[in-house]
Design a protein around this motif. Structure first.
Motif, PDB file in Angstrom:
ATOM      1  N   SER A 233      15.317  37.564  76.389  1.00 12.41           N
ATOM      2  CA  SER A 233      13.976  38.007  75.783  1.00 12.41           C
ATOM      3  C   SER A 233      14.130  38.024  74.413  1.00 12.41           C
ATOM      4  O   SER A 233      13.092  38.658  73.703  1.00 12.41           O
ATOM      5  N   GLY A 234      15.141  37.725  73.878  1.00 10.73           N
ATOM      6  CA  GLY A 234      15.245  37.710  72.277  1.00 10.73           C
ATOM      7  C   GLY A 234      15.544  39.037  71.594  1.00 10.73           C
ATOM      8  O   GLY A 234      15.294  39.083  70.409  1.00 10.73           O
ATOM      9  N   ILE A 235      16.200  39.876  72.445  1.00  8.16           N
ATOM     10  CA  ILE A 235      16.746  41.053  71.873  1.00  8.16           C
ATOM     11  C   ILE A 235      18.232  40.885  71.168  1.00  8.16           C
ATOM     12  O   ILE A 235      18.759  40.430  71.766  1.00  8.16           O
ATOM     13  N   PRO A 236      18.385  41.145  69.913  1.00  9.22           N
ATOM     14  CA  PRO A 236      19.512  41.060  69.034  1.00  9.22           C
ATOM     15  C   PRO A 236      20.656  41.492  69.885  1.00  9.22           C
ATOM     16  O   PRO A 236      20.676  42.594  70.233  1.00  9.22           O
ATOM     17  N   GLN A 237      21.665  41.191  69.724  1.00  7.20           N
ATOM     18  CA  GLN A 237      23.192  41.373  70.535  1.00  7.20           C
ATOM     19  C   GLN A 237      23.357  42.899  69.714  1.00  7.20           C
ATOM     20  O   GLN A 237      24.096  43.796  70.492  1.00  7.20           O
ATOM     21  N   SER A 238      23.421  42.780  68.505  1.00  2.38           N
ATOM     22  CA  SER A 238      23.600  44.273  67.702  1.00  2.38           C
ATOM     23  C   SER A 238      22.904  45.385  68.494  1.00  2.38           C
ATOM     24  O   SER A 238      23.342  46.466  68.492  1.00  2.38           O
ATOM     25  N   LEU A 239      21.602  45.071  68.675  1.00  3.42           N
ATOM     26  CA  LEU A 239      20.777  46.109  69.086  1.00  3.42           C
ATOM     27  C   LEU A 239      21.092  46.595  70.559  1.00  3.42           C
ATOM     28  O   LEU A 239      21.097  47.720  70.989  1.00  3.42           O
ATOM     29  N   ILE A 240      21.394  45.412  71.279  1.00  2.00           N
ATOM     30  CA  ILE A 240      21.722  45.638  72.687  1.00  2.00           C
ATOM     31  C   ILE A 240      23.034  46.655  72.880  1.00  2.00           C
ATOM     32  O   ILE A 240      23.264  47.455  73.392  1.00  2.00           O
ATOM     33  N   ASP A 241      23.970  46.227  71.916  1.00  7.44           N
ATOM     34  CA  ASP A 241      25.307  47.052  71.889  1.00  7.44           C
ATOM     35  C   ASP A 241      25.045  48.087  71.533  1.00  7.44           C
ATOM     36  O   ASP A 241      25.738  49.375  72.019  1.00  7.44           O
ATOM     37  N   MET A 242      24.254  48.549  70.417  1.00  3.54           N
ATOM     38  CA  MET A 242      24.078  49.990  70.037  1.00  3.54           C
ATOM     39  C   MET A 242      23.393  50.853  71.185  1.00  3.54           C
ATOM     40  O   MET A 242      23.723  52.018  71.446  1.00  3.54           O
ATOM     41  N   LEU A 243      22.297  50.521  71.705  1.00  6.56           N
ATOM     42  CA  LEU A 243      21.439  51.147  72.491  1.00  6.56           C
ATOM     43  C   LEU A 243      21.913  51.232  74.144  1.00  6.56           C
ATOM     44  O   LEU A 243      21.398  52.130  74.629  1.00  6.56           O
ATOM     45  N   SER A 244      22.682  50.219  74.422  1.00  2.00           N
ATOM     46  CA  SER A 244      23.394  50.377  75.631  1.00  2.00           C
ATOM     47  C   SER A 244      24.374  51.140  75.909  1.00  2.00           C
ATOM     48  O   SER A 244      25.019  51.553  76.839  1.00  2.00           O
ATOM     49  N   ASP A 245      25.168  51.639  74.586  1.00  2.00           N
ATOM     50  CA  ASP A 245      26.410  52.348  74.502  1.00  2.00           C
ATOM     51  C   ASP A 245      25.900  53.848  74.132  1.00  2.00           C
ATOM     52  O   ASP A 245      25.571  54.064  73.005  1.00  2.00           O
TER      53      ASP A 245
END
Length: 740
Positions: A233-245
């Motif tokens: 969906s185009g979500i940056p990996q850095s954002l995924i790492d931060m918000l999923s942890d």
């Protein structure tokens, strides 16, 4: 700005170190036998830069007062009492605005309204209000003048500093220091803050952020359910790492609070941004950074919004995220008006707006559809599939279906039929491209075909609503799934069959055919039968079947059908879902018809609790949900009144019929749908007549009730059963009915 007081001790002031730190203030006033009084003034807000304890002496007397914008000051290890200082109350904000601007005369309505709007726009922030008032005073402007200028030159006004002001920094420069420090300390958190600045600042749900960075249910081109990854969906990996942890998110929250750049919602499950923080965050970013952040925010919202079949939608999430969809719709409208390049956002925007349509009011539905229609030319047949539900052929059909669906709600039913008919006449080929090198594109597009089916079925239903059943039938027959049918197509097949049952119900001689179709949908050997149990689709099918059974004099069979279905939904926590409420209404009607008054009374108590809660919540939901709830409420009051009549409690029956009349009058007027109100009015007259203990139906009563027509009853009008209508007609004719 949090304030903390802690009971601490101080030595002689000459022993204290001299502190030179920006924007931190601490004071200590001592009451000692020697009357020594000392005051420390620190100016700095970053608690991470100082060892605060090294500056707080430890003896048995005195108090220390610390003021800080650092939200972490409420740490119990640091302070015994923390008092968060909120924005000014409206009255105090208006008083500050008037006092600082030097306007002492009474304000007329125009100026008073402008003043109120100014403090609201400034988020009741004292510094911003003082700054605005200083401009009004220095430039001899009215509040209306300032407001008009604010809308045009907000950044310039927020940077204004009067030479006479006691404040050395403007609103923008005050926040800029915090933004810069955050960027230096935590670039990733600074990116998160800019992302938050793209949303409606009133409430940014943690659940949206977490769903937007985790796999979500969607459909693939083959029409089968898939778990769609946030990276696609185009979500940056850095954002995924931060918000999923959870720990990383907690660290980010702590950092934002330390600069007072964001607050946590009162329930602790979301963010709140001050409107000026939001404005400053957007204004300081360069155009490319801002575009990228807006795109990421939109993609995250779209990814988080529940998809899949209607039965798999999480209604709570959908309603929680709907204000954000409305906010983004407004931003997209502005971008379109500016003639911005919408191509990069087109697929995601159309997918999100069409999905959110189901939960919005008619006014917002119209805006969603209008934006989606405007963006359709920006879609490329070769694009899409980068976010959830972004298949080109699927979205083209979806927009047509949504336009067809909203038109009757806006008072243009023929426009809806025209839109849907045009799509069917010009239906694109979705059977696949044999020459494509991509195996997926060579196969039929099952996902698009399922939406094509929705268009056909909706067109048939609207023709039925328009009184044109013979025109409707061909559309129910023409659409077919590809072989073998996908899960998305099987859902449409059930939708088609329920509508086919509606077609049969237009002719009482074919009700047996309708019953046969509905029973086949509920058959245990039907595809996906196990997953169909407890769904919205099954609920609507059960409702149709139960109402046929009621109308054909089989209330016991209807009750037997409904009880386990309601129990299943109650066990799953879906007692207040729309389909469950309708099934409960049908159950009470069935129990009344078969004379099981004790059981009916128990079920009625539960029904009243559910409908009351739904009615309370309906005000914050969509207009469609409110209308459905009003219908249920009117049917419920009719059933309560009938139960009271059956129990001989005529006084209570009269009160309930009055409620039924009041509720029926409050429903949106629709052509040919006045039966329920008329029947409730006649029932109310009859109940009053019974309370007066008349032996005959006098001329006055006959003239009163003959004004109401009792024709046009529908199967769904279960609050007024068929036998009840027959008795009311006798009463209208001047007979004294038995059994009422």
């Amino acid at each position: 700005m949090p304030t903390s007081t802690s009971s601490l001790s101080m030595p002689h002031p000459t022993t204290l170190p001299r502190l030179r730190m920006p924007r931190f203030t601490a004071s200590s006033d001592l009451d000692r036998p020697t009357q020594i009084r000392a005051r420390l003034k620190w100016s700095g807000d970053d608690l991470d830069e100082i060892d605060l304890w090294s500056f707080i002496p430890v003896v048995d007397a005195g108090n220390v007062l610390i003021t800080s914008r650092d939200g972490r000051i409420d740490d119990p290890e640091l302070a015994t009492l923390a008092i968060p200082l909120d924005m000014l109350p409206e009255d105090d904000a208006l008083a500050l605005l008037r006092r600082r601007s030097g306007i002492k005369t009474a304000l007329d309505d125009v100026q008073a309204t402008a003043a109120k709007t100014i403090v609201e726009e400034l988020g009741f922030l004292p510094l911003a209000i003082d700054q605005a008032a200083a401009y009004v005073q220095a430039r001899k402007k009215t509040f209306e003048d300032y407001l008009a200028l604010y809308y045009k030159q907000q950044k310039a006004l927020l940077n204004f500093k009067s030479k006479l002001s006691k404040h050395q920094k403007t609103v923008l420069t005050t926040w800029e220091i915090s933004f810069q420090k955050l960027e230096q300390d935590s670039p990733e958190v600074a990116e998160l803050l800019l992302l938050l600045c793209q949303y409606d600042n009133a409430y940014i749900a943690d659940s949206m952020l977490k769903r937007g960075t985790s796999p979500q249910l969607s459909y693939g081109r083959d029409g089968e359910e898939v778990q769609f990854q946030p990276e696609r969906s185009g979500i940056p990996q850095s954002l995924i790492d931060m918000l999923s942890d959870p720990m990383s998110l907690d660290d980010a929250v702590e950092k934002l609070r330390s600069f007072s750049l964001a607050q946590r919602f009162s329930t602790g499950n979301g963010f709140v941004l001050h409107p000026l923080v939001q404005f400053c965050g957007q204004q300081r970013a360069d155009d490319e950074t801002l575009r990228n952040s807006f795109s990421t925010a939109l993609r995250l919202l779209s990814h988080s919004f529940p998809r899949g079949s209607l039965d798999d939608w999480n209604v709570n999430f959908s309603l929680e995220f709907l204000p954000q969809v409305e906010y983004f719709c407004q931003q997209l409208e502005k971008a379109i008006a500016r003639s911005d390049n919408m191509v990069p956002l087109a697929f995601t925007s159309v997918s999100l707006l069409t999905a959110a349509y189901h939960f919005a009011s008619p006014q917002w539905c119209e805006r969603f559809v209008k934006v989606a229609e405007t963006l359709l030319p920006a879609l490329s047949p070769l694009g899409g599939n980068t976010c959830v539900m972004e298949d080109y052929d699927f979205l083209v059909a979806f927009v047509s279906e949504r336009r067809g669906k909203i038109s009757p709600s806006l008072g243009h039913p023929e426009k809806g039929i025209e839109t849907l008919s045009n799509f069917v006449k010009n239906r694109p080929n979705i059977t696949g491209d044999p020459s494509s090198s991509d195996p997926a594109l060579r196969a039929p597009n099952h996902l698009a075909n399922s939406m094509h089916g929705c268009v056909y079925v909706l067109l048939a239903q609207q023709l039925l609503d328009a009184g044109r059943p013979e025109d409707a039938l061909p559309y129910l027959v023409e659409w077919q799934p590809f072989s073998p049918p996908s899960v998305s197509e099987r859902g449409v097949m059930r939708y088609r069959d329920r509508t086919l049952a509606n077609y049969y119900l237009t002719d009482s001689s074919r009700w047996a055919d309708a019953e046969s179709v509905l029973r086949s949908i509920l058959s245990l050997d039907m595809a996906d039968a196990a997953t169909y149990v407890g769904t919205l689709g099954e609920g609507w099918t059960l409702q149709q079947l139960a109402e046929i059974l009621l109308e054909t004099g089989r209330p016991s069979e209807a009750a037997t059908l409904l009880m386990p279905a309601i129990a299943t939904r109650e066990a799953a926590g879906n007692l207040e879902r729309e389909d469950t409420t309708l099934l409960m209404i049908d159950l009470v009607a069935a129990l009344l018809e078969q004379g099981s008054l004790d059981i009916a009374l128990v079920q009625m108590t539960k029904l009243r609790q559910v409908v009351t809660r739904r009615a309370t919540a309906a005000g914050s939901g969509s207009a469609a949900a409110s209308e459905t709830t009003l219908d249920a409420l009117a049917q419920m009051w009719c059933l309560v009144a009938r139960l009271s009549c059956a129990l001989g409690n005529w006084a209570e029956a009269r009160a309930c019929w009055e409620k039924a009349v009041e509720t029926a009058r409050g429903r949106p007027a629709k052509k040919g749908e006045g039966f329920l109100l008329a029947a409730a009015e006649v029932s109310l007259v009859y109940t009053r007549w019974r309370l007066d203990e008349h032996k005959e139906v006098g001329e006055t009563v006959r003239k009163e009730v003959e004004l109401f027509g009792l024709e046009g009853r529908k199967l769904t009008d279960v609050g007024i059963g068929r036998t009840w209508v027959e008795l009311l007609k006798k009463f209208q004719a001047g007979e004294v009915p038995e059994g009422l």
